[in-house]
Each structure stands twice: as structure tokens, then as C-alpha cells.
Design a protein around this motif. Structure first.
Motif, PDB file in Angstrom:
ATOM      1  N   PRO A   1     -43.026  17.145  18.990  1.00 54.82           N
ATOM      2  CA  PRO A   1     -43.612  18.324  19.635  1.00 54.82           C
ATOM      3  C   PRO A   1     -42.777  18.779  20.828  1.00 54.82           C
ATOM      4  CG  PRO A   1     -44.823  16.360  20.266  1.00 54.82           C
ATOM      5  CD  PRO A   1     -43.835  15.927  19.210  1.00 54.82           C
ATOM      6  N   ARG A   2     -43.085  19.941  21.298  1.00 60.06           N
ATOM      7  CA  ARG A   2     -42.388  20.525  22.454  1.00 60.06           C
ATOM      8  C   ARG A   2     -42.624  19.664  23.696  1.00 60.06           C
ATOM      9  NH1 ARG A   2     -43.068  26.955  23.856  1.00 60.06           N
ATOM     10  NH2 ARG A   2     -42.329  26.923  26.020  1.00 60.06           N
ATOM     11  N   VAL A   3     -41.529  19.121  24.259  1.00 63.52           N
ATOM     12  CA  VAL A   3     -41.643  18.233  25.420  1.00 63.52           C
ATOM     13  C   VAL A   3     -40.626  18.639  26.484  1.00 63.52           C
ATOM     14  CG1 VAL A   3     -42.511  16.241  24.143  1.00 63.52           C
ATOM     15  CG2 VAL A   3     -40.041  16.574  24.346  1.00 63.52           C
TER      16      VAL A   3
ATOM     17  N   PRO B   1     -33.802  21.742  33.643  1.00 63.53           N
ATOM     18  CA  PRO B   1     -35.066  21.357  33.004  1.00 63.53           C
ATOM     19  C   PRO B   1     -35.458  22.417  31.968  1.00 63.53           C
ATOM     20  CG  PRO B   1     -35.251  21.340  35.407  1.00 63.53           C
ATOM     21  CD  PRO B   1     -33.965  22.026  35.071  1.00 63.53           C
ATOM     22  N   PHE B   2     -35.787  21.975  30.764  1.00 60.31           N
ATOM     23  CA  PHE B   2     -36.259  22.895  29.733  1.00 60.31           C
ATOM     24  C   PHE B   2     -37.189  22.119  28.804  1.00 60.31           C
ATOM     25  CE2 PHE B   2     -32.890  20.765  27.562  1.00 60.31           C
ATOM     26  CZ  PHE B   2     -33.031  20.980  26.200  1.00 60.31           C
ATOM     27  N   GLU B   3     -37.675  22.771  27.769  1.00 61.30           N
ATOM     28  CA  GLU B   3     -38.537  22.097  26.794  1.00 61.30           C
ATOM     29  C   GLU B   3     -37.881  22.161  25.426  1.00 61.30           C
ATOM     30  OE1 GLU B   3     -42.337  23.990  27.126  1.00 61.30           O
ATOM     31  OE2 GLU B   3     -42.802  22.996  29.023  1.00 61.30           O
ATOM     32  N   CYS B   4     -38.085  21.119  24.633  1.00 61.66           N
ATOM     33  CA  CYS B   4     -37.396  21.022  23.347  1.00 61.66           C
ATOM     34  C   CYS B   4     -38.376  20.608  22.251  1.00 61.66           C
ATOM     35  CB  CYS B   4     -36.266  19.994  23.437  1.00 61.66           C
ATOM     36  SG  CYS B   4     -35.258  19.879  21.944  1.00 61.66           S
ATOM     37  N   GLU B   5     -38.235  21.249  21.098  1.00 66.75           N
ATOM     38  CA  GLU B   5     -39.047  20.945  19.919  1.00 66.75           C
ATOM     39  C   GLU B   5     -38.115  20.575  18.774  1.00 66.75           C
ATOM     40  OE1 GLU B   5     -42.685  23.076  17.386  1.00 66.75           O
ATOM     41  OE2 GLU B   5     -41.478  24.247  18.794  1.00 66.75           O
ATOM     42  N   THR B   6     -38.467  19.527  18.033  1.00 64.02           N
ATOM     43  CA  THR B   6     -37.616  19.025  16.955  1.00 64.02           C
ATOM     44  C   THR B   6     -38.303  19.180  15.609  1.00 64.02           C
ATOM     45  OG1 THR B   6     -36.560  17.395  18.410  1.00 64.02           O
ATOM     46  CG2 THR B   6     -36.438  16.975  16.040  1.00 64.02           C
TER      47      THR B   6
END
Length: 288
Positions: A37-39, A79-84
Motif C-alpha cells: 500500500p501507499r506508504v 519525503p514522498f509516498e510510494c505504492e507498489t
């Protein structure tokens, strides 16, 4: 679109899901057999090349897609958010190459044409995906093959990494990489301020101080800072502190109070509230 040669080379070197170290300290491999999930997180300056699967980075109002047809160029530790996106049937495989400042400077200085910089133009993007080229694909494959042989890694590894960074300099994110070295314009001043923020995280930091360091008025500083980071200075600093705190909590020697102090919080209660609001769990829960 997948890269079967890259996939085959990476899959044989992968030790487990997550990050796997290699024979070269500046090169790591990553894999996932399930979606993530987006973290929130921070990547250090690096190139992220996906052989199979997909990731989406969220930086402010931007969505940055990178897959086997596009690689990510991260020039600043934002800092950013990432979804896999991955599954057992189609796992994510990729390689990350750290961008060493000395190597980058050496390559930029060796290039013929200096970068012209217009303060009125749109600033470089510190994080973006770039279309995969044949040259980059071949350079990454040569680097991966060197990881199979300790002697090849020792003798040729650094050159293989240089080749990958050189290919990135030829791509659409070349200007953003070169701007890190050539110290021109408003973008460079914001980069210098960001570097100081990272190194002085535990100190009292005011926006007025940062604007003075950048030699800008407060309004001009706010404008250019948001252009680069997609957030206000205060938002950026808070996210940076919280993500750093999450990393510190993963170490046994840091308790919640020590962690709060290490990232610049004077109040543990305020730290706990901000942490839970950002990550969805309290620092105590993350620690346990």
C-alpha cells in the motif's frame, strides 16, 4: 513491457522480498511478491530501475509512475509516498543505483556543454520518471552481470555504475542531475537549504532562517521551495522528521523519548500525535 534479461539476472541474485545487498555497496536489488500500500518514505539520491512490476510515487500533487518502460531519477532525498504493484504470478523486480556526489561531479565536468540556467524557467524536477532507452537498458544489464563475479565487481563495478549514471545524464532528467553540481540559480539555493535541513534535523529551524540562508525574501523562498518539494517548508520539515523517526524506532537502542528528541521534537506528546496522524499508528505500536 518487461525486460526478460534484467528479470532473469535480478531474480537469481534476489535473496528475499525487500532490499537485497550486492557485491557493490552502491547497488541494491529489490523484490516483492505482493502489492504494497501507499506508504511514506525517503529514497536517497539514486536511480531506480524496474524490470517487472510497477511503482507509483506521490510527491505533493504529482503522481510519478515507473515500471519496466520508465526508470526513476531521484536527485534529492525528498519525503514522498510510494505504492507498489506486484503479485505472486508477476513479482516486482528491480535494481537501485546510488548517485555518489563525487562520481556525478566527475561525469558532469567531463561533459562538453555547460548547462545554461534561466531563473525564470521552470526549475528541474528533483524526482521524475524517464523513458527507458536502449543505452540505459544495456548499461544496467552489464552492471547486473558484474554482480555475479566478485573479481568483475571489484575491477569493473565502479565503471559499470558510472556508465549507468552517465546514461541518466543523457536522459530527460539530465538537467536536474547536472544542476546538483553546477550550483546555478534558485534551484541550487533550494538544494543547499534542503541539504542543511537534513543535516540539522534536531535543531530549531525557522522558515525565516532558511530564507536568509537561501538569500531570498520570505515570499520568494516559499514559492521556489514549493516548486521543488511540492510542499511548504514546515510540511517538508515535519514529514522529514517523522520518516527519520520511523527509521530510528527500528533500532533497538532508541526509545520513543530519545527518538522524539533526535528528530527535533521538544514535546513527546506532540511527537506521538504527529506520528500517529502521519503513519496511522503510534510510535509505541511501531516500536513493538
Amino acid at each position: 513491457m518487461n525486460c526478460p534479461v534484467m528479470m532473469a539476472l535480478i531474480s537469481q541474485l534476489i535473496k528475499h522480498d525487500g532490499i537485497s545487498e550486492t557485491l557493490l555497496p552502491e547497488v541494491s536489488l529489490f523484490a516483492s511478491h505482493k502489492p504494497q500500500p501507499r506508504v511514506p518514505l525517503i529514497y536517497q539520491p539514486s536511480l531506480c530501475i524496474v524490470a517487472q512490476g510497477q511503482k507509483i510515487g506521490y510527491l505533493g500533487d504529482r503522481e510519478i509512475h515507473y515500471d519496466s518502460g520508465h526508470y526513476l531519477v531521484q536527485t534529492l532525498p525528498l519525503p514522498f509516498e510510494c505504492e507498489t504493484f506486484a503479485s505472486e504470478e508477476a513479482p516486482l523486480f528491480g535494481i537501485s543505483v546510488s548517485i555518489d556526489a563525487a562520481t556525478l561531479a566527475e561525469l558532469v565536468l567531463a561533459l562538453d556543454a555547460p548547462l545554461s540556467y534561466d531563473n525564470n524557467a521552470e526549475p528541474p524536477k528533483p524526482m521524475d520518471s524517464v523513458a527507458m532507452t536502449k543505452g540505459m537498458e544495456e548499461a544496467v544489464i552489464r552492471l547486473l552481470r558484474a554482480l555475479y563475479d566478485p573479481q568483475a565487481a571489484r575491477v569493473m563495478g565502479h565503471n559499470r555504475v558510472r556508465e549507468v549514471i552517465f546514461e541518466a545524464l543523457q536522459g530527460e532528467q539530465g538537467p536536474a542531475l547536472r544542476a546538483l553540481v553546477q550550483n546555478q540559480g534558485h534551484y541550487s539555493r533550494i538544494v543547499q537549504v534542503l541539504t542543511q535541513m537534513h543535516s540539522e534535523l534536531a535543531d530549531d529551524i525557522s522558515v525565516e532562517q532558511l530564507a536568509r540562508r537561501a538569500n531570498m525574501s520570505l515570499s520568494t523562498f516559499h514559492h521556489h521551495f514549493k516548486q521543488v518539494t511540492r510542499s511548504s517548508p514546515i510540511q517538508y520539515l515535519k514529514r522529514l522528521r517523522l520518516i527519520k523517526a520511523q527509521l530510528l524506532l527500528s533500532h533497538d537502542e532508541f526509545n520513543v523519548t530519545q527518538t522524539a528528541s533526535a528528530v527535533g521534537y521538544k514535546s513527546v506528546n506532540q511527537f506521538s500525535r504527529d506520528y500517529k496522524r502521519y503513519f496511522g499508528v503510534s510510535p509505541i505500536q511501531d516500536k513493538t
